[in-house]
Design an enzyme around this catalytic site. Structure first.
Site, PDB file in Angstrom:
ATOM      1  N   LYS A  13       0.825  -1.215   0.000  1.00 59.99           N
ATOM      2  CA  LYS A  13       0.000   0.000   0.000  1.00 59.99           C
ATOM      3  C   LYS A  13       0.860   1.267   0.000  1.00 59.99           C
ATOM      4  CE  LYS A  13      -2.374  -0.857   3.776  1.00 59.99           C
ATOM      5  NZ  LYS A  13      -1.941  -2.202   4.182  1.00 59.99           N
ATOM      6  N   ARG A  88      -9.927   0.434   9.031  1.00 61.73           N
ATOM      7  CA  ARG A  88      -9.371  -0.891   9.229  1.00 61.73           C
ATOM      8  C   ARG A  88     -10.391  -1.858   9.817  1.00 61.73           C
ATOM      9  NH1 ARG A  88      -3.671   0.196   9.072  1.00 61.73           N
ATOM     10  NH2 ARG A  88      -2.473  -1.721   9.216  1.00 61.73           N
ATOM     11  N   ARG A 122      11.507  -6.139   4.921  1.00 62.48           N
ATOM     12  CA  ARG A 122      11.335  -4.721   4.571  1.00 62.48           C
ATOM     13  C   ARG A 122      12.303  -3.842   5.357  1.00 62.48           C
ATOM     14  NH1 ARG A 122       5.385  -2.385   4.738  1.00 62.48           N
ATOM     15  NH2 ARG A 122       5.406  -3.005   6.926  1.00 62.48           N
ATOM     16  N   ARG A 152      11.214  -1.480  10.761  1.00 63.42           N
ATOM     17  CA  ARG A 152      10.157  -1.000  11.645  1.00 63.42           C
ATOM     18  C   ARG A 152      10.028  -1.921  12.847  1.00 63.42           C
ATOM     19  NH1 ARG A 152       4.753   0.060   8.227  1.00 63.42           N
ATOM     20  NH2 ARG A 152       3.889  -1.180   9.918  1.00 63.42           N
ATOM     21  N   ARG A 163      -0.558  -9.096  13.232  1.00 64.70           N
ATOM     22  CA  ARG A 163      -1.114  -8.112  12.293  1.00 64.70           C
ATOM     23  C   ARG A 163      -1.922  -8.796  11.196  1.00 64.70           C
ATOM     24  NH1 ARG A 163       4.329  -5.352  10.875  1.00 64.70           N
ATOM     25  NH2 ARG A 163       3.222  -4.317   9.173  1.00 64.70           N
TER      26      ARG A 163
HETATM   27  P1  ADP Z   1       0.706  -2.227   7.868  1.00 67.55           P
HETATM   28  O1  ADP Z   1      -0.475  -1.955   6.995  1.00 67.55           O
HETATM   29  O2  ADP Z   1       1.929  -2.616   7.121  1.00 67.55           O
HETATM   30  O3  ADP Z   1       0.392  -3.186   8.993  1.00 67.55           O
HETATM   31  P2  ADP Z   1       0.541   0.501   9.027  1.00 67.55           P
HETATM   32  O4  ADP Z   1       1.675   1.414   9.036  1.00 67.55           O
HETATM   33  O5  ADP Z   1      -0.653   0.839   8.187  1.00 67.55           O
HETATM   34  O6  ADP Z   1       1.152  -0.907   8.632  1.00 67.55           O
HETATM   35  O7  ADP Z   1      -0.001   0.294  10.531  1.00 67.55           O
HETATM   36  C1  ADP Z   1       0.850  -0.062  11.590  1.00 67.55           C
HETATM   37  C2  ADP Z   1       0.042  -0.241  12.869  1.00 67.55           C
HETATM   38  O8  ADP Z   1      -0.598   1.016  13.235  1.00 67.55           O
HETATM   39  C3  ADP Z   1      -1.110  -1.226  12.786  1.00 67.55           C
HETATM   40  O9  ADP Z   1      -0.689  -2.563  13.007  1.00 67.55           O
HETATM   41  C4  ADP Z   1      -2.034  -0.708  13.915  1.00 67.55           C
HETATM   42  O10 ADP Z   1      -1.576  -1.113  15.182  1.00 67.55           O
HETATM   43  C5  ADP Z   1      -1.881   0.795  13.813  1.00 67.55           C
HETATM   44  N1  ADP Z   1      -2.920   1.383  12.942  1.00 67.55           N
HETATM   45  C6  ADP Z   1      -2.727   1.950  11.719  1.00 67.55           C
HETATM   46  N2  ADP Z   1      -3.895   2.350  11.177  1.00 67.55           N
HETATM   47  C7  ADP Z   1      -4.872   2.024  12.080  1.00 67.55           C
HETATM   48  C8  ADP Z   1      -6.292   2.159  12.110  1.00 67.55           C
HETATM   49  N3  ADP Z   1      -6.987   2.695  11.094  1.00 67.55           N
HETATM   50  N4  ADP Z   1      -6.949   1.722  13.223  1.00 67.55           N
HETATM   51  C9  ADP Z   1      -6.291   1.187  14.247  1.00 67.55           C
HETATM   52  N5  ADP Z   1      -4.964   1.007  14.279  1.00 67.55           N
HETATM   53  C10 ADP Z   1      -4.247   1.420  13.212  1.00 67.55           C
END
Ligand code: ADP
Ligand code: ZN
Length: 208
Positions: A13, A88, A122, A152, A163
């Site tokens: 993404k 999400r 990554r 990360r 996740r």
């Molecule tokens: P990825 O999609 O690779 O898991 P992100 O950077 O989008 O990574 O998200 C990292 C973390 O941030 C998620 O695992 C979650 O804990 C938190 N997070 C991100 N966006 C949301 C959301 N919309 N609602 C709740 N938690 C979120």
């Protein structure tokens, strides 16, 4: 044009979001990036978010929805934006429908077997660029800006597993949600290069 980017962790993404932002001039808003900036800055939101992020869980909906609602009040979103990592779950999607007008949901589909390797291999730069160790040839600096690459904190096998579970149980139902609204478009991100995935996205966005 207001776009939602949907896809499992590791689907690419972030990579596609930078390409879309560049070509179509839409603002990239990543809730993950917002949380990481808050953690770095030691804010109250950062302190709260960290425990959830480290566990591979979702940060509570109220906090997350408020952040996005606030962000979408700013003037810079008027020319169009792209949400990466939000919504999400169904609750967040329903809240979003109350304060935003979404035109399109782009779902990046990827074989689940590829995700663990993609995420654990990554390496990221603070400029937003990400790489995979297999193509770095030992390089430790960002090819774009020269910044130091790092892994990360949540890109470790244990957190990635959590996740992926969170994605399957809470986020995947959004595919049906946006399909029912007639807004869903799917692209496939298999072994293909980021450019090949982007070509599919261009085909969709050029028709909008
Ligand atoms: P990825 O999609 O690779 O898991 P992100 O950077 O989008 O990574 O998200 C990292 C973390 O941030 C998620 O695992 C979650 O804990 C938190 N997070 C991100 N966006 C949301 C959301 N919309 N609602 C709740 N938690 C979120
Ligand atoms: Zn960089």
């Amino acid at each position: 044009m207001n776009i939602i980017l949907l896809g499992a962790p590791g689907a690419g993404k972030g990579t596609q979001a930078s390409k879309i932002a560049q070509k179509y001039n839409v603002l990239h808003i990543s809730t993950g990036d917002i949380f990481r900036a808050n953690i770095k800055g030691g804010t109250e939101i950062g302190k709260l978010a960290k425990s959830y992020i480290d566990a591979g869980k979702l940060v509570p909906d109220e906090v997350t929805c408020d952040i996005v609602e606030d962000r979408l009040q700013k003037d810079d979103v008027k020319g169009g934006y792209m949400l990466d990592g939000f919504p999400r779950n169904i609750f967040q999607a329903e809240r979003l429908d109350k304060f935003a007008q979404i035109d399109l949901c782009l779902n990046i589909e990827v074989d689940e077997k590829l995700l663990m390797d993609r995420i654990c291999g990554r390496r990221v730069c603070s400029c937003g660029q990400s790489y995979h160790v297999s193509t770095l040839g030992g390089a430790t600096a960002c090819a774009k800006c020269g910044g130091a690459l790092y892994r990360r904190a949540d890109d470790n096998p244990e957190t990635v597993k959590a996740r992926l579970d969170t994605y399957n149980s809470q986020t995947a139902p959004l595919i049906g949600y946006y399909k029912a609204q007639g807004k869903l478009k799917c692209v496939k991100s298999g072994e293909g290069s980021p450019d090949e995935v982007f070509a599919q996205i261009e085909e969709i966005l050029d028709k909008q």
